[in-house]
Motif scaffolding. Structure first.
Motif, mmCIF file in Angstrom:
data_model
loop_
_atom_site.group_PDB
_atom_site.id
_atom_site.type_symbol
_atom_site.label_atom_id
_atom_site.label_comp_id
_atom_site.label_asym_id
_atom_site.label_seq_id
_atom_site.Cartn_x
_atom_site.Cartn_y
_atom_site.Cartn_z
ATOM 1 N N ARG A 41 22.333 69.699 68.831
ATOM 2 C CA ARG A 41 21.922 68.471 69.517
ATOM 3 C C ARG A 41 20.597 68.682 70.242
ATOM 4 N NH1 ARG A 41 25.375 67.080 66.697
ATOM 5 N NH2 ARG A 41 27.231 65.798 67.121
ATOM 6 N N TYR A 42 19.828 67.582 70.357
ATOM 7 C CA TYR A 42 18.576 67.596 71.104
ATOM 8 C C TYR A 42 18.426 66.280 71.849
ATOM 9 C CZ TYR A 42 13.561 67.555 72.188
ATOM 10 O OH TYR A 42 12.356 67.489 72.838
ATOM 11 N N ARG A 106 11.276 69.708 82.894
ATOM 12 C CA ARG A 106 12.492 70.507 83.038
ATOM 13 C C ARG A 106 13.103 70.690 81.653
ATOM 14 N NH1 ARG A 106 14.548 66.805 87.944
ATOM 15 N NH2 ARG A 106 14.886 65.413 86.173
ATOM 16 N N PHE A 107 13.659 71.867 81.422
ATOM 17 C CA PHE A 107 14.263 72.183 80.135
ATOM 18 C C PHE A 107 15.626 72.842 80.362
ATOM 19 C CE2 PHE A 107 9.706 72.528 80.034
ATOM 20 C CZ PHE A 107 9.313 71.891 78.870
ATOM 21 N N VAL A 121 21.912 75.709 70.321
ATOM 22 C CA VAL A 121 22.790 74.654 69.809
ATOM 23 C C VAL A 121 22.576 73.334 70.549
ATOM 24 C CG1 VAL A 121 24.580 76.184 68.944
ATOM 25 C CG2 VAL A 121 24.683 75.402 71.307
ATOM 26 N N GLN A 122 21.903 73.401 71.695
ATOM 27 C CA GLN A 122 21.573 72.174 72.414
ATOM 28 C C GLN A 122 20.319 72.414 73.232
ATOM 29 O OE1 GLN A 122 21.784 71.450 75.950
ATOM 30 N NE2 GLN A 122 21.342 69.270 75.763
ATOM 31 N N ALA A 123 19.398 71.464 73.192
ATOM 32 C CA ALA A 123 18.173 71.548 73.987
ATOM 33 C C ALA A 123 17.913 70.188 74.622
ATOM 34 C CB ALA A 123 16.989 71.963 73.112
ATOM 35 N N HIS A 124 17.432 70.215 75.831
ATOM 36 C CA HIS A 124 17.139 68.980 76.562
ATOM 37 C C HIS A 124 15.830 69.190 77.300
ATOM 38 C CE1 HIS A 124 18.336 65.950 79.962
ATOM 39 N NE2 HIS A 124 17.403 65.487 79.167
ATOM 40 N N VAL A 125 14.885 68.291 77.111
ATOM 41 C CA VAL A 125 13.612 68.346 77.817
ATOM 42 C C VAL A 125 13.409 67.017 78.531
ATOM 43 C CG1 VAL A 125 12.378 67.635 75.720
ATOM 44 C CG2 VAL A 125 11.110 68.645 77.615
ATOM 45 N N SER A 126 12.953 67.066 79.768
ATOM 46 C CA SER A 126 12.722 65.823 80.498
ATOM 47 C C SER A 126 11.474 65.945 81.355
ATOM 48 C CB SER A 126 13.929 65.482 81.393
ATOM 49 O OG SER A 126 14.094 66.426 82.428
ATOM 50 N N ASN A 127 10.761 64.844 81.432
ATOM 51 C CA ASN A 127 9.634 64.673 82.338
ATOM 52 C C ASN A 127 10.162 63.757 83.444
ATOM 53 O OD1 ASN A 127 6.450 62.960 82.179
ATOM 54 N ND2 ASN A 127 7.127 64.537 83.564
ATOM 55 N N PRO A 128 10.649 64.330 84.562
ATOM 56 C CA PRO A 128 11.495 63.578 85.488
ATOM 57 C C PRO A 128 10.797 62.430 86.191
ATOM 58 C CG PRO A 128 10.875 65.682 86.438
ATOM 59 C CD PRO A 128 10.416 65.702 85.015
ATOM 60 N N THR A 129 11.573 61.377 86.416
ATOM 61 C CA THR A 129 11.178 60.240 87.225
ATOM 62 C C THR A 129 12.111 60.190 88.424
ATOM 63 O OG1 THR A 129 10.477 59.034 85.259
ATOM 64 C CG2 THR A 129 10.842 57.733 87.248
ATOM 65 N N SER A 130 11.585 59.905 89.594
ATOM 66 C CA SER A 130 12.413 59.940 90.789
ATOM 67 C C SER A 130 13.498 58.871 90.741
ATOM 68 C CB SER A 130 11.559 59.725 92.041
ATOM 69 O OG SER A 130 11.101 58.384 92.109
ATOM 70 N N ASN A 131 14.630 59.146 91.398
ATOM 71 C CA ASN A 131 15.715 58.161 91.473
ATOM 72 C C ASN A 131 15.272 56.889 92.181
ATOM 73 O OD1 ASN A 131 17.808 59.577 90.163
ATOM 74 N ND2 ASN A 131 18.056 60.880 91.959
#
Length: 325
Positions: A41-42, A106-107, A121-131
């Motif tokens: 999954r990605y 963040r990764f 088996v799983q990777a997640h990348v995010s360019n965070p936005t504040s809540n």
């Protein structure tokens, strides 16, 4: 007996190899490092960046070719394993050549041993936005808990959370032989007086001297680290016929006070962290690092996994770059 969770230097190396392959658009390495499972999954930052199975395995390398060239500035990377499973968390700033803009990312990764080789088996990348920007609120419950831990201990308590700091003069026996006992006693007395002054100036309390070292306690990790920085800075700047390097270690947790002394595994661990420090170095545990927020503007080097006498498995420590603070 079930296997425990331990920090994994091996997985840190694996993730760094993956990050380099993404940056270099190294198709062969990327394909080889991905699991052959259909459960692969990605999750990316964009709305439609949700891929799985062999479609992802075959196509991710082409996806990286679409990413403009970038420079990679890693801020943190930690990884853990438990049996055949492992996971990692990484933060970095990417600066893109196409427009010169920088973005914090963040990764996270989940990895699995397949035929003795770690595969993603799983990777997640995010360019965070504040809540606040996304949903109009800020989550504060966890921050409140951390703030409470930062300031819980008061010096008149007999139990509570505190930061314990040890200092130790490196290679003192060699210096003693060179100077002689009388002159060395004068040097030690001056050093203890200066150290006590810096500890008290940062709202700490020296508990005792230990040969050529000291043990002190602080109500907050921020104060402990500021004291450590000032002690190292003053020692480095001192004009003396007997210069020496200091080793400093700090750990935070629950302590117990009895008869003006402190006990517990926190004290033992702080001492062991001091043992692995080199001359003119400050090392802190991962717990202390967590409780010191980004707003404190302290500079740490990437985490390291080390063995500490009396503590099983690998322990995560951070070196505080005091010359940059």
């Amino acid at each position: 007996m079930s296997q425990g969770i331990v920090p994994s230097p091996e997985l840190i190396a694996v993730v760094r190899r993956w990050n380099d392959a993404v940056r270099l658009k190294d198709r062969a390495t990327l394909v080889n490092m991905l699991s052959s499972s259909e459960h692969l999954r990605y999750q990316g930052s964009a709305e439609n960046e949700e891929w799985s199975g062999q479609v992802f395995r075959r196509g991710f390398a082409d996806h990286t070719k679409e990413i403009p060239d970038f420079e990679w500035d890693e801020h943190s990377l930690e990884a853990f394993e438990c049996g055949n499973a492992g996971w990692a968390h990484c933060t970095a700033t990417l600066t893109f050549a196409s427009n010169g803009k920088s973005a914090f990312h963040r990764f996270t990764f989940v990895l699995h041993l397949e035929d003795g080789v770690w595969k993603v088996v799983q990777a997640h990348v995010s360019n965070p936005t504040s809540n606040m920007e996304k949903i109009g609120i800020e989550h504060t419950a966890l921050n409140a808990l951390i703030d409470a831990a930062r300031h819980e201990f008061q010096h008149d308590q007999t139990e509570g959370t505190a930061s314990v700091m040890f200092t130790d003069i490196a290679n003192s026996s060699v210096i003693t032989r060179r100077l002689g006992d009388r002159r060395w006693a004068e040097v030690i007395a001056d050093h203890f007086a200066l150290t006590s002054q810096m500890i008290e100036a940062n709202r700490g309390r020296m508990i005792k001297s230990l040969g050529d070292g000291t043990m002190s306690i602080f109500a907050s990790p921020q104060n402990a680290l500021r004291a450590a920085i000032e002690i190292q800075s003053r020692n480095a700047a001192a004009a003396s016929d007997a210069p020496f390097g200091l080793r400093i270690g700090i750990h935070t947790g629950d302590v117990i006070q009895r008869n003006e002394d402190f006990f517990g595994s926190v004290v033992n661990k702080a001492a062991r962290v001091t043992d692995i420090s080199g001359p003119n170095e400050i090392h802190v545990t991962d717990v202390t690092r967590l409780l010191v927020g980004a707003e404190d503007n302290l500079v740490f080097r990437p985490p390291a996994s080390v063995s500490l006498k009396g503590f099983g498995g690998q322990q995560v420590v951070y070196q505080l770059d005091w010359s940059e603070n």
